[in-house]
Design a protein around this motif. Structure first.
Motif, short mmCIF file in Angstrom:
data_model
loop_
_atom_site.label_atom_id
_atom_site.label_comp_id
_atom_site.label_asym_id
_atom_site.label_seq_id
_atom_site.Cartn_x
_atom_site.Cartn_y
_atom_site.Cartn_z
N ILE A 84 0.84 -1.21 0.00
CA ILE A 84 0.00 0.00 0.00
C ILE A 84 0.87 1.25 0.00
O ILE A 84 0.62 2.20 -0.75
N HIS A 85 1.90 1.28 0.85
CA HIS A 85 2.77 2.45 0.90
C HIS A 85 3.48 2.67 -0.43
O HIS A 85 3.69 3.83 -0.85
N GLU A 86 3.86 1.59 -1.09
CA GLU A 86 4.54 1.72 -2.38
C GLU A 86 3.61 2.27 -3.45
O GLU A 86 4.01 3.10 -4.28
N LEU A 87 2.35 1.85 -3.43
CA LEU A 87 1.40 2.37 -4.42
C LEU A 87 1.04 3.82 -4.15
O LEU A 87 0.78 4.58 -5.09
N LEU A 88 1.01 4.22 -2.89
CA LEU A 88 0.68 5.61 -2.58
C LEU A 88 1.75 6.56 -3.10
O LEU A 88 1.47 7.73 -3.37
N ARG A 89 2.98 6.07 -3.23
CA ARG A 89 4.08 6.92 -3.70
C ARG A 89 4.34 6.77 -5.20
O ARG A 89 5.23 7.43 -5.73
N ASP A 90 3.59 5.90 -5.85
CA ASP A 90 3.85 5.59 -7.26
C ASP A 90 3.05 6.53 -8.16
O ASP A 90 1.82 6.45 -8.24
N ASP A 91 3.75 7.44 -8.83
CA ASP A 91 3.08 8.37 -9.75
C ASP A 91 2.64 7.67 -11.04
O ASP A 91 1.68 8.09 -11.69
N ALA A 92 3.36 6.61 -11.43
CA ALA A 92 3.00 5.91 -12.66
C ALA A 92 1.63 5.24 -12.53
O ALA A 92 0.85 5.19 -13.49
N PHE A 93 1.33 4.73 -11.33
CA PHE A 93 0.01 4.13 -11.11
C PHE A 93 -1.08 5.20 -11.18
O PHE A 93 -2.19 4.94 -11.66
N ASP A 94 -0.77 6.39 -10.71
CA ASP A 94 -1.74 7.48 -10.77
C ASP A 94 -2.03 7.85 -12.23
O ASP A 94 -3.17 8.15 -12.58
N HIS A 95 -1.01 7.83 -13.09
CA HIS A 95 -1.22 8.18 -14.50
C HIS A 95 -2.01 7.09 -15.23
O HIS A 95 -2.65 7.38 -16.24
N ALA A 96 -1.96 5.86 -14.72
CA ALA A 96 -2.69 4.77 -15.38
C ALA A 96 -4.17 4.80 -15.07
O ALA A 96 -4.96 4.13 -15.76
N LEU A 97 -4.59 5.54 -14.06
CA LEU A 97 -6.00 5.62 -13.69
C LEU A 97 -6.71 6.69 -14.50
O LEU A 97 -6.10 7.66 -14.96
#
Length: 445
Positions: free
Chosen positions: A397-410
């Motif tokens: 969870i902490h890794e996903l919260l800091r991942d900007d690439a995951f944010d761009h995929a949404l």
């Protein structure tokens, strides 16, 4: 060169590099400024006294690294100016130039000899020049280690009993221990605490909490502690945790090869005299259900605060207000046994709240879009079934919260929901919640 410039400018050497709490990295700005000052390309540093680091005493009010979030972990570079840097005893702020703190000129010549060579050539005179109260020892005999110093050394090295006894034996063999030092004390260092524990069947429990606290020089106030109960495939354990985590945790119950059942919970609470102290309790939802006598598994009314109908899937995420659970009567609303504790004593751990939110968020993601495919590529060791059901752990969870690439995929609502979840996870729940935490939670809902 940076160490040499630091020594010449501030008049002190970099020390305590063998300690965990000391920073071991110099920022690029300070390193560049020190090099330019030493090469006479810069007049001075922004401050005359550097930041002074000392060993932190706790992780809530006197630990710089716990109180300041690092850039890139919840704080972007654009918003790093909003971070408040505390001035605490373990991290004293730098002092700028002013009266009595004049700017020093760089020396015309210097040598980059190692610290060891400087110490060998300087001798005791340099030590006396640094510290006016220094008095050289008049005796060449070795300093004998006392019992307290040996215990501190063993604690700093984090040695187990066997290695601590071996270290003490070697020091005793070399005649470096005082005459009253006992090496064998590490075999039975727990003997002062053994009288406060007893064994019933295969359960080891503490039946005198006040005595254990007194032996540890801690004043026991039940409202300042919470009881954490958890189980794995191998053991059942109960630990007292201090509110705020200022004081260390204290194990009060342990059983090998015991599962999470109502009878085991009842026996554990009876052995540690829970009725006498009435601590607040925390644990996962299965432990909470057992403590309150609820039926475990996929039941209809599985929540202890309200009569949430888990089978009414059409109403999930639409109906927000469910009727409150008025009583816990065996035989009604999935209640099997009389509750062992009061429902108002239950605390939900913040990690389990995040796990539940993350599970619901991932399960709602469109499985055909790029965001779900990104999750499969980011966590290759997790099976596709676990990713579909949102079964993640805290580091994920902490890794996903800091991942900007995951944010761009949404896209669309998914991106908005992720932003709301990120704000709640960062600002609530924690030791110091944000002022608008209630608004953030309502926005997430």
């Amino acid at each position: 060169m940076v160490k040499k410039a630091y020594h010449l400018y501030f008049g002190c050497k970099i020390g305590d590099q063998d300690k965990r709490w000391a920073p071991h990295i110099c920022c690029n700005t300070c390193a560049t400024n020190l090099r330019q000052w030493l090469n006479r390309k810069r007049k001075s540093m922004p401050f005359a006294v550097p930041m002074i680091w000392k060993e932190p005493t706790d992780h809530t009010s006197n630990c710089y690294f716990c109180m300041v979030p690092p850039v890139g972990k919840g704080v972007s570079k654009k918003k790093k100016w909003t971070v408040h840097y505390p001035n605490i005893p373990s991290a004293i702020d730098p002092v700028p130039h002013g009266e009595g703190l004049l700017v020093l000129d760089a020396p015309e010549s210097f040598s980059l000899e190692s610290e060891e060579e400087e110490d060998e050539t300087s001798g005791p005179e340099s030590s006396m020049s640094q510290d006016p109260h220094f008095l050289p020892s008049s005796s060449s005999e070795p300093l004998l280690i006392t019992q307290g110093e040996l215990n501190d050394l063993v604690r700093d090295l984090e040695l187990p009993k066997s290695k601590a006894e071996r270290l003490g034996s070697r020091l005793q063999q070399w005649n470096l221990l005082a005459g009253d030092v006992r090496v064998s004390m590490f075999r039975d260092c727990q003997k002062d605490l053994v009288p406060f524990f007893f064994m019933e069947d295969d359960l080891v429990a503490c039946n005198n909490i006040d005595g254990v606290m007194a032996a540890l020089n801690i004043v026991h106030a039940p409202d300042e502690w919470r009881l954490f109960i958890d189980s794995s495939k191998m053991s059942l354990k109960a630990v007292l945790l201090h509110n705020g985590n200022v004081l260390p945790s204290i194990p009060v119950g342990h059983a090998v090869h015991r599962k999470e059942t109502y009878d085991n919970m009842k026996q554990l609470l009876r052995c540690i005299n829970y009725d006498q102290h009435q601590w607040q309790l925390c644990g996962d939802l299965k432990v909470v259900a057992l403590l309150l006598g609820l039926q475990t598994g996929y039941t209809k009314y599985c929540y202890f605060l309200c009569e949430w109908d888990s089978r009414a899937r059409d109403s999930h995420y639409i109906k927000k207000d469910w009727p409150l659970r008025q009583s816990l009567e065996p035989g009604r609303k999935s209640v099997q046994h009389p509750p062992l504790v009061e429902s108002r004593k239950i605390l939900l751990p913040s990690l389990h709240i995040k796990l539940g939110l993350m599970m619901n968020f991932v399960k709602a993601i469109d499985k055909t879009q790029a965001a779900f495919k990104y999750l499969r590529g980011k966590f290759p060791r997790l099976s596709e079934a676990k990713i579909k059901e949102g079964v993640f752990v805290g580091p994920h969870i902490h890794e996903l919260l800091r991942d900007d690439a995951f944010d761009h995929a949404l896209r669309g609502k998914e991106k908005t929901a992720r932003k709301a979840f990120q704000l709640v996870a960062i600002n609530f729940p924690r030791n110091n919640n944000a002022d608008n935490c209630r608004l953030l939670v309502e926005n997430l809902l």
